[in-house]
Design a protein around this motif. Sequence first.
Motif, PDB file in Angstrom:
ATOM      1  N   ILE A  77      82.491 -37.047 -46.390  1.00  0.00           N
ATOM      2  CA  ILE A  77      82.369 -37.994 -47.505  1.00  0.00           C
ATOM      3  C   ILE A  77      83.321 -39.161 -47.320  1.00  0.00           C
ATOM      4  N   SER A  78      84.539 -38.880 -46.864  1.00  0.00           N
ATOM      5  CA  SER A  78      85.479 -39.967 -46.588  1.00  0.00           C
ATOM      6  C   SER A  78      84.937 -40.905 -45.518  1.00  0.00           C
ATOM      7  N   ALA A  79      84.238 -40.367 -44.541  1.00  0.00           N
ATOM      8  CA  ALA A  79      83.685 -41.194 -43.469  1.00  0.00           C
ATOM      9  C   ALA A  79      82.756 -42.265 -44.003  1.00  0.00           C
ATOM     10  N   VAL A  80      82.057 -41.959 -45.083  1.00  0.00           N
ATOM     11  CA  VAL A  80      81.122 -42.911 -45.680  1.00  0.00           C
ATOM     12  C   VAL A  80      81.810 -43.841 -46.663  1.00  0.00           C
ATOM     13  N   HIS A  81      82.616 -43.279 -47.558  1.00  0.00           N
ATOM     14  CA  HIS A  81      83.092 -44.050 -48.708  1.00  0.00           C
ATOM     15  C   HIS A  81      84.469 -44.684 -48.527  1.00  0.00           C
ATOM     16  N   ALA A  82      85.323 -44.137 -47.651  1.00  0.00           N
ATOM     17  CA  ALA A  82      86.628 -44.773 -47.439  1.00  0.00           C
ATOM     18  C   ALA A  82      86.477 -46.170 -46.830  1.00  0.00           C
ATOM     19  N   PRO A  83      85.655 -46.354 -45.786  1.00  0.00           N
ATOM     20  CA  PRO A  83      85.461 -47.724 -45.282  1.00  0.00           C
ATOM     21  C   PRO A  83      84.819 -48.650 -46.314  1.00  0.00           C
ATOM     22  N   ARG A  84      83.951 -48.115 -47.144  1.00  0.00           N
ATOM     23  CA  ARG A  84      83.330 -48.920 -48.209  1.00  0.00           C
ATOM     24  C   ARG A  84      84.392 -49.402 -49.192  1.00  0.00           C
ATOM     25  N   ALA A  85      85.316 -48.508 -49.556  1.00  0.00           N
ATOM     26  CA  ALA A  85      86.393 -48.894 -50.464  1.00  0.00           C
ATOM     27  C   ALA A  85      87.299 -49.940 -49.828  1.00  0.00           C
ATOM     28  N   ALA A  86      87.649 -49.718 -48.570  1.00  0.00           N
ATOM     29  CA  ALA A  86      88.536 -50.656 -47.886  1.00  0.00           C
ATOM     30  C   ALA A  86      87.885 -52.029 -47.735  1.00  0.00           C
ATOM     31  N   ALA A  87      86.579 -52.057 -47.485  1.00  0.00           N
ATOM     32  CA  ALA A  87      85.868 -53.330 -47.353  1.00  0.00           C
ATOM     33  C   ALA A  87      85.867 -54.111 -48.658  1.00  0.00           C
ATOM     34  N   ALA A  88      85.994 -53.391 -49.793  1.00  0.00           N
ATOM     35  CA  ALA A  88      86.045 -54.041 -51.099  1.00  0.00           C
ATOM     36  C   ALA A  88      87.446 -54.518 -51.454  1.00  0.00           C
ATOM     37  N   GLY A  89      88.409 -54.339 -50.540  1.00  0.00           N
ATOM     38  CA  GLY A  89      89.767 -54.798 -50.774  1.00  0.00           C
ATOM     39  C   GLY A  89      90.716 -53.743 -51.289  1.00  0.00           C
ATOM     40  N   CYS A  90      90.258 -52.497 -51.348  1.00  0.00           N
ATOM     41  CA  CYS A  90      91.074 -51.385 -51.841  1.00  0.00           C
ATOM     42  C   CYS A  90      91.829 -50.761 -50.678  1.00  0.00           C
ATOM     43  N   LEU A  91      93.111 -50.474 -50.852  1.00  0.00           N
ATOM     44  CA  LEU A  91      93.861 -49.786 -49.817  1.00  0.00           C
ATOM     45  C   LEU A  91      93.624 -48.277 -49.967  1.00  0.00           C
ATOM     46  N   VAL A  92      93.172 -47.631 -48.907  1.00  0.00           N
ATOM     47  CA  VAL A  92      92.773 -46.224 -48.937  1.00  0.00           C
ATOM     48  C   VAL A  92      93.855 -45.356 -48.314  1.00  0.00           C
ATOM     49  N   ILE A  93      94.240 -44.296 -49.024  1.00  0.00           N
ATOM     50  CA  ILE A  93      95.102 -43.249 -48.478  1.00  0.00           C
ATOM     51  C   ILE A  93      94.244 -41.996 -48.424  1.00  0.00           C
ATOM     52  N   ASP A  94      93.881 -41.585 -47.217  1.00  0.00           N
ATOM     53  CA  ASP A  94      92.875 -40.538 -47.038  1.00  0.00           C
ATOM     54  C   ASP A  94      93.516 -39.229 -46.618  1.00  0.00           C
ATOM     55  N   ASN A  95      93.216 -38.169 -47.371  1.00  0.00           N
ATOM     56  CA  ASN A  95      93.803 -36.857 -47.112  1.00  0.00           C
ATOM     57  C   ASN A  95      92.958 -35.994 -46.184  1.00  0.00           C
ATOM     58  N   THR A  96      91.805 -36.477 -45.752  1.00  0.00           N
ATOM     59  CA  THR A  96      90.947 -35.674 -44.883  1.00  0.00           C
ATOM     60  C   THR A  96      91.327 -35.888 -43.421  1.00  0.00           C
ATOM     61  N   SER A  97      90.648 -35.153 -42.557  1.00  0.00           N
ATOM     62  CA  SER A  97      90.928 -35.249 -41.112  1.00  0.00           C
ATOM     63  C   SER A  97      90.192 -36.404 -40.444  1.00  0.00           C
ATOM     64  N   ARG A  98      89.374 -37.138 -41.196  1.00  0.00           N
ATOM     65  CA  ARG A  98      88.439 -38.079 -40.574  1.00  0.00           C
ATOM     66  C   ARG A  98      89.124 -39.180 -39.775  1.00  0.00           C
ATOM     67  N   PHE A  99      90.201 -39.759 -40.268  1.00  0.00           N
ATOM     68  CA  PHE A  99      90.771 -40.954 -39.642  1.00  0.00           C
ATOM     69  C   PHE A  99      92.123 -40.714 -38.979  1.00  0.00           C
ATOM     70  N   ARG A 100      92.626 -39.489 -39.004  1.00  0.00           N
ATOM     71  CA  ARG A 100      94.012 -39.249 -38.603  1.00  0.00           C
ATOM     72  C   ARG A 100      94.324 -39.685 -37.174  1.00  0.00           C
ATOM     73  N   MET A 101      93.407 -39.467 -36.271  1.00  0.00           N
ATOM     74  CA  MET A 101      93.706 -39.769 -34.878  1.00  0.00           C
ATOM     75  C   MET A 101      93.137 -41.105 -34.419  1.00  0.00           C
ATOM     76  N   ASP A 102      92.595 -41.899 -35.335  1.00  0.00           N
ATOM     77  CA  ASP A 102      92.161 -43.250 -34.985  1.00  0.00           C
ATOM     78  C   ASP A 102      93.393 -44.096 -34.672  1.00  0.00           C
ATOM     79  N   HIS A 103      93.356 -44.814 -33.571  1.00  0.00           N
ATOM     80  CA  HIS A 103      94.565 -45.505 -33.098  1.00  0.00           C
ATOM     81  C   HIS A 103      95.020 -46.597 -34.057  1.00  0.00           C
ATOM     82  N   ASP A 104      94.085 -47.152 -34.836  1.00  0.00           N
ATOM     83  CA  ASP A 104      94.446 -48.241 -35.742  1.00  0.00           C
ATOM     84  C   ASP A 104      94.637 -47.776 -37.175  1.00  0.00           C
ATOM     85  N   VAL A 105      94.813 -46.473 -37.376  1.00  0.00           N
ATOM     86  CA  VAL A 105      95.080 -45.916 -38.703  1.00  0.00           C
ATOM     87  C   VAL A 105      96.454 -45.246 -38.678  1.00  0.00           C
TER      88      VAL A 105
END
Length: 342
Positions: A77-105
């Motif tokens: 669910i974070s994979a779908v909606h966290a980028p949507r929130a960030a694109a709207a100008g919201c700063l996202v703090i994500d507790n799931t495993s989805r983005f942890r190892m992305d180099h730019d996160v």
Amino acid sequence: MSYRVAVVGATGAVGREMLKTLAERDFPVREVVALASSRSVGAEVSFGEKSVLKVRSLESFDFKGTDIALFSPGAAISAVHAPRAAAAGCLVIDNTSRFRMDHDVPLVVPEVNPQALKRLGKRGIIANPNCSTIQMVVALKPLHDIARVRRVVVSTYQSVSGAGKEGMDELFNQTRAIYVNDATVPEQFTKPIAFNVIPHIDAFQEDGATKEEWKMAVETRKILDPDIAVIATCVRVPVFIGHAEAVHVEFEAPISVEQAIEALRDAPGLQLVDKREDGGYITPLDAAGEDAVYVSRIRRDETVPHGLAFWCVADNLRKGAALNAVQIAELVQQQGLVEARR
């Protein structure tokens, strides 16, 4: 300055703890929005002692005008909606495993690597580490500053709340069933959890490690030091709240037990409880509902050069998830990162 904050996954165990922690720490909010899946719309969740929020639909929510979103709805669910929130100008703090190892996160534990927030880029997403990793690196950081950690061997004893409300319900129902001689069928876990321990958390990888064990290794390196070797064995135990870890550390340079005790005693976010007597240590039951990471039973590990062993315990719903996320939000506030994105 106050903020409009959304909590995504507000009906889950971590989401409820996020709401509770925001209120307890008096985070400056002008509005809090509780979001969950459409099946939870209209449900009520508490925010502090007096406020009750009605849950709104994540799927239809427009994040425009929302400053910070704390996400804990599951990785898919974070994979779908966290980028949507960030694109709207919201700063996202994500507790799931989805983005942890992305180099730019940035992957952040405030007591350990607050400087990682400087790498926050246009994606607008900050990752909250795995619960078992968080408590271990909080304990390792003051020791690493003295002698540099070379290798960590860790065995975890992880509570069922790490699997959410469904995991807690399964432990409760299986325990009750055993006492009344009813049959039990595992659903959330691979084997019965009542009166048992299960050396299996998350999916198996090709090398025989589970994904939870992999997370501890790669996240420790990203947060603390890329040169640290980590081998983990992650075990689910019949405890409702609180993760414990037996940690064996090999350092690059000599470090005494006395030096370790002095460093840990003064470390932020950590409580040292180490009396060499009956009950002179912390257990998950003691740590439940508490913010600190607790360290006990510090001793020499004579099997390796420059070795120490210790016992580490924390409430996985608080410091292992909700509290760490709110502390990140506090850093975001202090560093003016929300204003910078406007």
